[in-house]
Write a protein that holds these residues in place. Structure first.
Motif, mmCIF file in Angstrom:
data_model
loop_
_atom_site.group_PDB
_atom_site.id
_atom_site.type_symbol
_atom_site.label_atom_id
_atom_site.label_comp_id
_atom_site.label_asym_id
_atom_site.label_seq_id
_atom_site.Cartn_x
_atom_site.Cartn_y
_atom_site.Cartn_z
ATOM 1 N N LYS A 157 116.664 -48.209 70.782
ATOM 2 C CA LYS A 157 115.554 -49.121 70.005
ATOM 3 C C LYS A 157 116.603 -49.386 68.835
ATOM 4 O O LYS A 157 116.156 -50.655 68.423
ATOM 5 C CB LYS A 157 114.556 -48.070 69.415
ATOM 6 N N PRO A 184 104.886 -66.512 73.105
ATOM 7 C CA PRO A 184 105.362 -65.188 72.597
ATOM 8 C C PRO A 184 104.740 -64.249 72.877
ATOM 9 O O PRO A 184 105.169 -63.082 73.178
ATOM 10 C CB PRO A 184 104.963 -65.714 71.083
ATOM 11 N N PHE A 185 103.427 -64.029 73.405
ATOM 12 C CA PHE A 185 102.702 -63.061 73.771
ATOM 13 C C PHE A 185 103.274 -62.424 75.113
ATOM 14 O O PHE A 185 103.662 -61.432 75.215
ATOM 15 C CB PHE A 185 101.030 -63.388 74.155
ATOM 16 N N PHE A 188 107.152 -61.448 74.476
ATOM 17 C CA PHE A 188 107.578 -60.320 73.620
ATOM 18 C C PHE A 188 106.684 -59.044 74.318
ATOM 19 O O PHE A 188 107.340 -57.888 74.206
ATOM 20 C CB PHE A 188 106.892 -60.286 72.205
ATOM 21 N N PRO B 68 111.122 -50.897 70.319
ATOM 22 C CA PRO B 68 111.329 -50.848 68.745
ATOM 23 C C PRO B 68 110.625 -51.326 67.744
ATOM 24 O O PRO B 68 109.548 -51.844 68.476
ATOM 25 C CB PRO B 68 112.769 -51.828 68.943
ATOM 26 N N LEU B 70 111.039 -53.520 65.741
ATOM 27 C CA LEU B 70 111.242 -54.840 65.255
ATOM 28 C C LEU B 70 110.512 -55.527 66.571
ATOM 29 O O LEU B 70 109.782 -56.743 66.322
ATOM 30 C CB LEU B 70 112.647 -55.274 65.533
ATOM 31 N N VAL B 71 110.294 -55.015 67.691
ATOM 32 C CA VAL B 71 109.612 -55.647 68.862
ATOM 33 C C VAL B 71 108.218 -55.601 68.538
ATOM 34 O O VAL B 71 107.218 -56.473 68.792
ATOM 35 C CB VAL B 71 110.104 -55.250 70.345
ATOM 36 N N PHE B 74 107.523 -58.345 65.817
ATOM 37 C CA PHE B 74 107.261 -59.676 66.558
ATOM 38 C C PHE B 74 106.107 -59.830 67.443
ATOM 39 O O PHE B 74 105.346 -60.844 67.462
ATOM 40 C CB PHE B 74 108.498 -59.710 67.409
ATOM 41 N N PHE B 75 105.674 -58.898 68.104
ATOM 42 C CA PHE B 75 104.465 -58.848 69.242
ATOM 43 C C PHE B 75 103.221 -59.264 68.436
ATOM 44 O O PHE B 75 102.569 -60.087 68.753
ATOM 45 C CB PHE B 75 104.428 -57.548 69.959
ATOM 46 N N PHE B 78 104.017 -62.864 66.248
ATOM 47 C CA PHE B 78 104.147 -64.142 67.088
ATOM 48 C C PHE B 78 103.267 -63.773 68.307
ATOM 49 O O PHE B 78 102.940 -64.988 68.702
ATOM 50 C CB PHE B 78 105.518 -64.354 67.478
ATOM 51 N N GLY B 79 102.865 -62.866 68.868
ATOM 52 C CA GLY B 79 102.247 -62.736 70.110
ATOM 53 C C GLY B 79 100.733 -62.734 70.063
ATOM 54 O O GLY B 79 100.105 -63.535 70.620
#
Lengths: 217, 222
Positions: A157, A184-185, A188, B68, B70-71, B74-75, B78-79
């Motif tokens: 991670k 992005p959805f 990510f 993580p 960070l992900v 972002f999800f 941005f998601g």
């Protein structure tokens, strides 16, 4: 110029990035483990200065953000005249980070070895290194395996943070794809799934090791 | 030519660094309170196997602990707008911290609840405590007291992890440091001082939370 990305194009690119996540994790874990063993020896040494140094090292890395550690390596080494690529900075930063955490985990394991074992081996005229090598570490190792595997999840991670200094691994690839595809959805979501695929087996393995150890004891 | 260290151009922006540090502490406080509350809820569902919430929290915990931060961030940032959920950098940061800490504290507090000796539940029943009283005084508070040090460590980890919130333009300490180094080109000095601030904050928050725990949760040694 516009390029159309199919879902397969996204997955293919993410897999390419995932390879670098995997490589960086392995390098950080192996080198970090080696360095961690060194820190552990200092931490357990009879020399007070060595102990204090190792303790300070561990507290420093556990008390500051991984991102800051990476920034300091990335911007600090060039000041010493060493040219660093994001790849090198990422590997070095994560190695240092890993070594501090593993040294602390292993210290707990070494301290779980009964005091009498130290005394018995000392009475057999073994030196510190011999005591560690032949008496203490083999016993501590049994205790150490489960939490060490568990920590490997944190290393995987942790590699995500290296995307911020520009290392193109899974997360960075995901960011670039999200920008290029405007999805992005999906992107990510897939990135998260990729990390999950790497980490979940490790988590399960750590848990099963833990259970096995408790039964054996 | 040897590099000349110069901290003055960074110290000229001390106010920005301190504002950033305050923002990081604010994020951490919000994340800790809501995250631990979520953790208590999750731990109850998990420990007492209240279906279907127990299963849902199980999936949630594994999903968060194996990806993580960070992900996750972002999800969310941005998601989620694709689903019509648009959040500011601050909102997304707090949400991500709450969700992250919630997962870890679910597991930590669950371990505390499961360590409640059965005899204490029987004792509570024989003292005619009702369900709510039993839960608060016999289950929850001793459980939190047992795992308080682990919870404090997790809060610190989340605080240090919040450095990556700078990436979605939440103006916390790392964001401030990035801004300063983009003005004075003293990247090393700036990040060095920011790191020192984080280190001091980690020590401070640990002390503070351990004391608060001692005062309100663990209680005086009997």
């Amino acid at each position: 110029m516009f390029v159309q990305f199919t879902t397969w194009d996204i997955v293919r690119n993410l897999l390419e990035g995932g390879k670098w996540t995997l490589a960086l994790s392995l390098i950080a874990f192996v080198l970090g483990g080696t360095a961690g063993l060194l820190v552990l020896f200092l931490r357990m040494a009879r020399n007070r200065v060595a102990q204090a140094l190792a303790k300070g090292y561990i507290e420093l890395f556990q008390g500051t953000p991984l991102l800051m550690q990476l920034f300091i390596v990335f911007f600090g080494l060039p000041l010493a005249g060493i040219d660093v690529s994001p790849w090198l900075a990422a590997a070095l930063g994560l190695t240092l980070f890993t070594s501090a955490y593993l040294a602390e985990i292993w210290r707990g394991c070494v301290e779980s070895v009964p005091r009498g074992q130290w005394e018995a081996s000392a009475s057999l005229a073994l030196g510190f290194t011999q005591q560690m090598r032949h008496v203490i570490l083999p016993q501590a190792l049994r205790v150490a395996i489960a939490p060490t595997v568990g920590f490997s999840v944190q290393v995987v991670k942790g590699t995500a943070v290296t995307s911020i200094i520009g290392f193109t691994e899974l997360t960075k690839t995901g960011s670039m794809l999200a920008n290029a595809t405007f999805q992005p959805f999906l992107v990510f979501g897939l990135v998260a799934a990729g990390y999950f695929a790497l980490c979940y087996p490790l988590s399960l393995y750590a848990k099963s090791l833990e259970r096995k150890f408790h039964v054996a004891r | 030519m040897a590099y000349q260290f110069d901290f003055a151009p960074v110290l000229a922006h001390t106010d920005l660094l301190l504002q950033g540090a305050a923002a990081t502490l604010g994020l951490t406080a919000a994340g800790a309170v809501l995250g631990i509350a979520l953790g208590v809820l999750g731990a109850i569902c998990r420990a007492w196997r209240i279906q279907p919430f127990s299963a849902a929290f199980g999936v949630y915990v594994e999903a968060i602990r194996n990806t993580p931060f960070l992900v996750q961030l972002f999800f969310i940032f941005f998601g989620l707008p694709a689903l019509g959920v648009k959040l500011s950098g601050w909102e997304a940061s707090i949400l991500a911290m709450v969700i992250n800490l919630g997962a870890y504290s679910t597991e930590i507090i669950r371990a505390g609840i499961e360590a409640t000796p059965h005899g204490q539940m029987e004792a509570a029943a024989s003292l005619a405590l009702n369900r709510a009283q039993t839960f608060v005084y016999v289950v929850l508070r001793p459980a939190l007291a047992r795992v308080w040090p682990a919870l404090v460590s997790q809060v610190i980890i989340v605080m240090l992890g919040s450095a990556v919130c700078s990436q979605i333009a939440a103006e916390e300490l790392t964001f401030a440091a990035n801004f300063i180094q983009s003005r004075n080109f003293r990247a090393f000095e700036t990040f060095f001082l920011a790191t020192a601030l984080y280190f001091a904050m980690a020590l401070l928050v640990r002390q503070l939370l351990m004391r608060l725990g001692q005062r309100f949760i663990v209680g005086r040694p009997r």
